[in-house]
Design an enzyme around this catalytic site. Structure first.
Site, PDB file in Angstrom:
ATOM      1  N   PRO A 132     130.349 -39.842   6.562  1.00 21.85           N
ATOM      2  CA  PRO A 132     130.113 -38.829   7.588  1.00 21.85           C
ATOM      3  C   PRO A 132     131.601 -37.863   7.578  1.00 21.85           C
ATOM      4  CG  PRO A 132     129.451 -40.648   8.592  1.00 21.85           C
ATOM      5  CD  PRO A 132     129.728 -40.933   7.184  1.00 21.85           C
ATOM      6  N   ALA A 134     133.888 -37.909   4.916  1.00 15.27           N
ATOM      7  CA  ALA A 134     134.354 -37.830   3.487  1.00 15.27           C
ATOM      8  C   ALA A 134     133.456 -37.536   2.545  1.00 15.27           C
ATOM      9  CB  ALA A 134     135.186 -39.093   3.083  1.00 15.27           C
ATOM     10  N   ARG A 267     127.055 -35.252 -13.991  1.00 13.67           N
ATOM     11  CA  ARG A 267     127.049 -33.945 -13.786  1.00 13.67           C
ATOM     12  C   ARG A 267     126.157 -33.314 -14.714  1.00 13.67           C
ATOM     13  NH1 ARG A 267     133.204 -33.458 -11.655  1.00 13.67           N
ATOM     14  NH2 ARG A 267     132.647 -33.714  -9.486  1.00 13.67           N
ATOM     15  N   GLY A 365     104.118 -11.790  -1.131  1.00 10.14           N
ATOM     16  CA  GLY A 365     103.614 -12.657  -0.083  1.00 10.14           C
ATOM     17  C   GLY A 365     103.430 -14.034  -0.433  1.00 10.14           C
ATOM     18  N   GLU A 388     126.469 -34.218  -5.399  1.00  9.54           N
ATOM     19  CA  GLU A 388     127.324 -34.712  -6.506  1.00  9.54           C
ATOM     20  C   GLU A 388     128.371 -33.525  -7.024  1.00  9.54           C
ATOM     21  OE1 GLU A 388     125.771 -37.136  -9.734  1.00  9.54           O
ATOM     22  OE2 GLU A 388     123.767 -37.025  -8.840  1.00  9.54           O
TER      23      GLU A 388
END
Length: 404
Positions: A132, A134, A267, A365, A388
């Site tokens: 929360p 970090a 990554r 739309g 990440e």
């Protein structure tokens, strides 16, 4: 290691086509349903397991592809099908990468099979790093792991958040602080085996996108794990901590952070996920532009639409090339001297957001409704610039590499 190439070999093409068929025939037809349900699509994961896509063997074959292109090729095809369902299928892979990057051969052989289960009883795994307070700031991590020498166990306490498969996983890989004085260099990764007392699921998040993927908090209250569950072993940890302490006094070599090693390795794969989502949205927009008639002609004949599609196609190809380069470099053992892994993730993530937004605009739309999949793809694409390592973090990593 193989030479860098832009040409898939025959085996890779066969795997790509096989994955594309599964994505088209199994994932896509179920995408809207599981997005609405916001639940883990266990039947789809089981179907993937039955044909060998959701398995340790398949993951290992792609991971150890000498060209480095196995994983990004697989990620692109599955996420072309649907990002939420695909993440449910491949989310276990992040925990597996955590073990592969930091574990011993014995730990790899023991725990990774338990992350997947088998076709008759599929399992998932979770990699638990963020907290929360970090997220990007890994030095602020508070989850603690304290060694009890009398019983050769580690005691874990804390709360993890944003954990894919958190709480429902068979195996959790948890990053915790073992030496607070060393900041992010004082972290280690631990296996929490199935049914370990003290581990529980906290809040399950209701998300903007990738809603078929389970994301939740993981609460650790006096969780005891055997000493052998420390990834890499205590001797290796003690040596690493000693180097970090020496560096803190005198300066010297860079000491690897366990969680960062996992993210560095994954990554380019995240970039490939983003490429798959972008490509899917582009193809919907292209097909729509060819068949949608306004003022007596298909709208693709209008430069305003055609030029957008040209930019979309160019950006997707550029993103894929960055991902493939980084993936090949990682497999070939080439260092990311200019943060090539972060470059691939940054650019592909931003392209996914841009391309999916343009797809909505081209459909007008219709694109804004759930009758067409591009609105879901746009919601899904938002996560790539966040998880990440946010785009801002990637830019920081790249700029620091350039400044050396």
């Amino acid at each position: 290691m193989g030479d860098f190439t832009l040409e898939l070999n025959e085996d890779q093409r066969q795997v790509r086509d096989w994955l594309h068929g599964f994505a088209a025939d199994v994932i896509r037809p179920a995408a809207a349903e599981w997005d609405e349900r916001e639940e883990t699509p266990w039947p789809i994961i089981q179907e993937a397991a039955k044909i060998g896509i959701y398995s340790l063997d398949f993951y290992a074959q792609q991971f150890f592809d000498p060209t480095g292109l196995g994983i990004p090729m697989a990620m692109e095809e599955l996420f072309w099908g649907d990002a939420g369902i695909a993440l449910s299928i491949v989310g276990t892979g992040l925990a597996a990468v955590g073990v592969l990057a930091n574990g011993t051969e014995e730990q790899i052989g023991t725990w990774i099979p338990q992350m997947y289960g088998d076709a008759s009883d599929v399992k998932v795994a979770a990699f638990c790093s963020s907290e929360p307070d970090a997220g990007s700031d890994v030095a602020a991590m508070r989850t603690r792991a304290v060694y009890d020498g009398a019983t050769d166990t580690w005691v874990l306490n804390g709360t993890k958040t944003w954990a894919t498969n958190g709480g429902i996983a068979n195996v959790h890989v948890v990053v915790a602080v073992v030496d607070p004085a060393l900041g992010s260099k004082g972290h280690a990764s631990f296996i929490v085996p199935p049914d370990t007392p003290g581990l529980s699921q906290g809040q399950k998040f209701q998300k903007h996108g990738i809603r078929a993927s389970h994301t939740a908090e993981v609460v650790l209250e006096d969780v005891r794990v055997p000493g052998g569950c420390l990834l890499g072993g205590k001797e290796k940890l003690d040596e690493r901590l000693a180097r970090a302490r020496e560096k803190a006094k005198t300066g010297g070599e860079r000491v690897k952070n366990a969680a960062m090693a996992t993210f560095e390795a994954s990554r380019p794969a995240v970039g490939a996920m983003a490429v798959g989502t972008a490509r899917a949205a582009y193809e919907v927009a292209l097909d729509y532009a060819r068949t949608r008639v306004q003022f007596g002609r298909p709208i693709i004949e209008n430069q305003g639409v055609a030029f957008q599609l040209a930019d979309m196609a160019t950006q997707i190809d550029a993103a894929r090339l960055l991902v493939w380069r980084a993936s090949w470099m990682a497999t070939a053992g080439r260092p990311f001297t200019h943060a090539e892994g972060s470059m691939s993730k940054l650019y592909a993530s931003e392209v996914a957001k841009t391309v999916t937004a343009q797809a909505i605009q081209i459909l007008g739309g219709n694109g804004y409704t759930r009758e067409y999949p591009v609105e879901r793809m746009h919601r899904d694409a938002a996560i790539y610039t966040i998880f990440e390592g946010t785009s801002e973090i990637q830019r920081m990593v790249i700029s620091r590499a350039l400044a050396k």
